[in-house]
Write a protein that holds these residues in place. Structure first.
Motif, PDB file in Angstrom:
ATOM      1  N   THR A 176      -1.096  -1.429  11.075  1.00  0.00           N
ATOM      2  CA  THR A 176       0.116  -1.858   9.694  1.00  0.00           C
ATOM      3  C   THR A 176       0.340  -0.959   8.673  1.00  0.00           C
ATOM      4  OG1 THR A 176      -1.619  -3.518  10.325  1.00  0.00           O
ATOM      5  CG2 THR A 176      -0.139  -4.250   7.680  1.00  0.00           C
ATOM      6  N   THR A 209      -5.284  -0.462  -4.577  1.00  0.00           N
ATOM      7  CA  THR A 209      -4.010  -0.589  -3.928  1.00  0.00           C
ATOM      8  C   THR A 209      -4.486  -2.699  -4.685  1.00  0.00           C
ATOM      9  OG1 THR A 209      -3.736  -1.042  -2.543  1.00  0.00           O
ATOM     10  CG2 THR A 209      -2.790   0.424  -3.246  1.00  0.00           C
ATOM     11  N   LYS A 227      -5.223  -1.871  17.009  1.00  0.00           N
ATOM     12  CA  LYS A 227      -3.730  -2.691  16.821  1.00  0.00           C
ATOM     13  C   LYS A 227      -2.856  -1.588  16.283  1.00  0.00           C
ATOM     14  CE  LYS A 227      -4.784  -4.228  12.207  1.00  0.00           C
ATOM     15  NZ  LYS A 227      -4.328  -3.542  11.256  1.00  0.00           N
ATOM     16  N   SER A 241      -0.084   9.477  16.578  1.00  0.00           N
ATOM     17  CA  SER A 241      -0.355   8.491  16.682  1.00  0.00           C
ATOM     18  C   SER A 241      -1.178   8.607  18.563  1.00  0.00           C
ATOM     19  CB  SER A 241      -0.196   7.460  17.142  1.00  0.00           C
ATOM     20  OG  SER A 241       1.464   7.388  18.228  1.00  0.00           O
ATOM     21  N   GLY A 259       0.343   2.689   8.148  1.00  0.00           N
ATOM     22  CA  GLY A 259       0.866   3.836   8.643  1.00  0.00           C
ATOM     23  C   GLY A 259       2.668   3.346   9.148  1.00  0.00           C
ATOM     24  N   GLY A 316      -1.958   8.017  11.815  1.00  0.00           N
ATOM     25  CA  GLY A 316      -2.196   6.720  11.882  1.00  0.00           C
ATOM     26  C   GLY A 316      -1.141   6.255  11.953  1.00  0.00           C
ATOM     27  N   TYR A 320      -2.259  12.864  18.790  1.00  0.00           N
ATOM     28  CA  TYR A 320      -3.815  13.198  17.916  1.00  0.00           C
ATOM     29  C   TYR A 320      -3.994  13.955  19.757  1.00  0.00           C
ATOM     30  CZ  TYR A 320      -6.032   9.020  18.597  1.00  0.00           C
ATOM     31  OH  TYR A 320      -5.904   7.597  18.834  1.00  0.00           O
ATOM     32  N   ASN A 378       2.547   4.718  21.507  1.00  0.00           N
ATOM     33  CA  ASN A 378       2.318   4.236  20.821  1.00  0.00           C
ATOM     34  C   ASN A 378       3.954   4.891  20.427  1.00  0.00           C
ATOM     35  OD1 ASN A 378       0.854   1.974  20.403  1.00  0.00           O
ATOM     36  ND2 ASN A 378      -0.150   3.144  19.534  1.00  0.00           N
ATOM     37  N   THR A 424       0.802  -1.551  -0.033  1.00  0.00           N
ATOM     38  CA  THR A 424      -0.464  -0.228  -0.020  1.00  0.00           C
ATOM     39  C   THR A 424       1.059   1.435   0.501  1.00  0.00           C
ATOM     40  OG1 THR A 424      -2.015  -1.127   1.263  1.00  0.00           O
ATOM     41  CG2 THR A 424      -1.831   1.250   1.014  1.00  0.00           C
ATOM     42  N   VAL A 430      -5.018   6.992   1.575  1.00  0.00           N
ATOM     43  CA  VAL A 430      -5.277   5.843   2.006  1.00  0.00           C
ATOM     44  C   VAL A 430      -6.260   5.203   2.578  1.00  0.00           C
ATOM     45  CG1 VAL A 430      -4.952   3.626   3.265  1.00  0.00           C
ATOM     46  CG2 VAL A 430      -2.904   5.420   2.196  1.00  0.00           C
ATOM     47  N   LEU A 431      -7.317   6.132   3.717  1.00  0.00           N
ATOM     48  CA  LEU A 431      -8.185   5.685   3.924  1.00  0.00           C
ATOM     49  C   LEU A 431      -9.124   6.790   4.331  1.00  0.00           C
ATOM     50  CD1 LEU A 431     -11.194   4.817   5.456  1.00  0.00           C
ATOM     51  CD2 LEU A 431     -10.112   5.200   7.638  1.00  0.00           C
TER      52      LEU A 431
END
Ligand SMILES: NC(=O)c1ccc[n+]([C@@H]2O[C@H](COP(=O)([O-])OP(=O)(O)OC[C@H]3O[C@@H](n4cnc5c(N)ncnc54)[C@H](OP(=O)(O)O)[C@@H]3O)[C@@H](O)[C@H]2O)c1
Length: 348
Positions: free
Chosen positions: A166, A271, A315, A186, A168, A162, A205, A190, A141, A245-246
């Motif tokens: 996965t 993709t 996650k 994030s 990000g 983000g 954020y 994280n 991606t 991506v989103l």
């Protein structure tokens, strides 16, 4: 063979482990014995029909109106080629591979047949099967969006919103590898992970709105869906690009017009992955430029727990499922090669 089967649309409770017939490879196909697979956000979207407004009917048309047509989810896997069809020349039994089944799914099963010319590549020798199973979704991606945007250059300023998921984490690692200055957004918990994987700067954020900090970025990558064009555009440089991506459907509809009218670009879309994409991501993994981060590794019997973790939306990296099969020891790397990501990733 064992497979995780979702006989209807819904929550994690619709998935159960069942015995289904083992497939046989056709002439141009390989039969892969799955050692590891992932549950990812594509599995969550299709299992639960969580898709953007207006898309639900189209998704039902594509995947089954009332019940899923293909009841085995899973887009990524790693394993060993167990058998090949009579016309297969690229792979042989015993090859350790990883693969991307895309929207045909089916990776949550002990065996999977795929055409030899589809998205299959040899597993990088420095990764475990668990890591290799998680290479494709984020890695390809990121490569695809950078390519659609005309490429990333040394010295570019990149912000990943983000950054701990996965996709990000793949953007963070690859942007850093290509010489960019990387900011990861994030939750604060994280931030250590983001720094270990290559972020120069981090933003919480919940404490700071990056669109109001006066910084401009050559690329803003939104994998969280909270930085649409309207909000992010003024934080782009004059030739910068938002890689959505989103993003909302409204951004998808106006992307072409916006990109034509402005010096700034809005890049949207999905993709699809080829064998050549996987070979590229495998080379990056071999060089240490990209190592998938694993949120957890669960036995396939815990498939519902795996789906629940993905559904949480929190996650860090990939949720991996392991098929309990005996493995030839020669196929997994030496223990020193499975050290913490911080020691494996090479930073420039
Ligand atoms: N267009 C395409 O081709 C394509 C390809 C792949 C994926 N996608 C889509 O991209 C999205 C992300 O996928 P993924 O697999 O990377 O998801 P994921 O792994 O589930 O991402 C979860 C991460 O999002 C972060 N997050 C949640 N709320 C946030 C916020 N308000 N601001 C910033 N970060 C936030 C979380 O970080 P914290 O826990 O720190 O909050 C968490 O680490 C999915 O919707 C997927 O469908 C699109």
């Amino acid at each position: 063979m064992k497979a995780a089967v979702n006989s209807r649309y819904g929550g994690p409770e619709v998935v159960s482990i069942q015995n289904i017939p083992k497939p046989a490879p056709k002439d141009e196909e390989v039969l892969i014995r799955t050692y590891a697979t992932t549950v990812n956000s594509a599995d969550w979207r299709i299992r639960s029909l969580t898709v953007p407004t207006g898309f639900k009917f189209l998704v039902r048309l594509a995947f089954g109106i009332n019940v899923p047509r293909n009841q085995v989810l899973g887009t990524e896997l790693s394993g060993i080629i167990e058998a090949v069809g009579s016309k297969v020349g690229k792979f042989k039994p015993g090859d350790a591979v990883f693969a991307d089944c895309g929207t045909s799914f089916g990776a949550h099963a002990e065996y999977k047949t795929m055409p030899e010319d589809s998205a299959i590549a040899l597993k990088p020798v420095n990764l475990t099967f668990e890591q290799a199973a998680a290479l494709s979704f984020g890695g390809t991606t990121a490569l695809s969006f950078f390519t659609k945007a005309g490429g990333i250059r040394q010295g570019d300023c990149v912000l990943v919103n983000g950054a701990s998921g996965t996709t990000g984490l793949a953007f963070v690692q690859l942007a850093r590898h290509f010489g960019a200055t990387v900011t990861g957004v994030s939750s604060a918990g994280n931030h250590t992970l983001l720094r270990q994987t290559g972020a120069h700067h981090v933003i919480d954020y919940q404490a700071e709105d990056f669109t109001k900090n006066g910084q401009s970025y050559d690329f803003i990558i939104d994998t969280a869906g909270t930085a649409p064009w309207k909000r992010a555009k003024s934080s782009l440089t004059k030739t910068g690009a938002l890689l959505a991506v989103l993003g909302p459907v409204s951004d998808m509809l106006k992307a072409a017009i916006v990109s034509r009218k402005n010096g700034r670009k809005l890049i949207v879309g999905t993709t699809s992955t080829t064998g050549s994409d996987l070979r590229m991501i495998a080379r990056l993994a071999l060089s240490g430029a990209f190592t998938p981060v694993l949120d957890c590794v669960l036995p396939v019997a815990d498939i519902r727990a795996a789906h629940e973790r993905v559904d949480s939306g929190r996650k860090t990296g990939s949720v991996v499922m392991r098929f309990e099969q005996s493995r030839p020891a020669a196929h997994d790397p030496e223990p020193f090669q499975t050290m913490e990501l911080a020691n494996v990733v090479q930073h420039r």
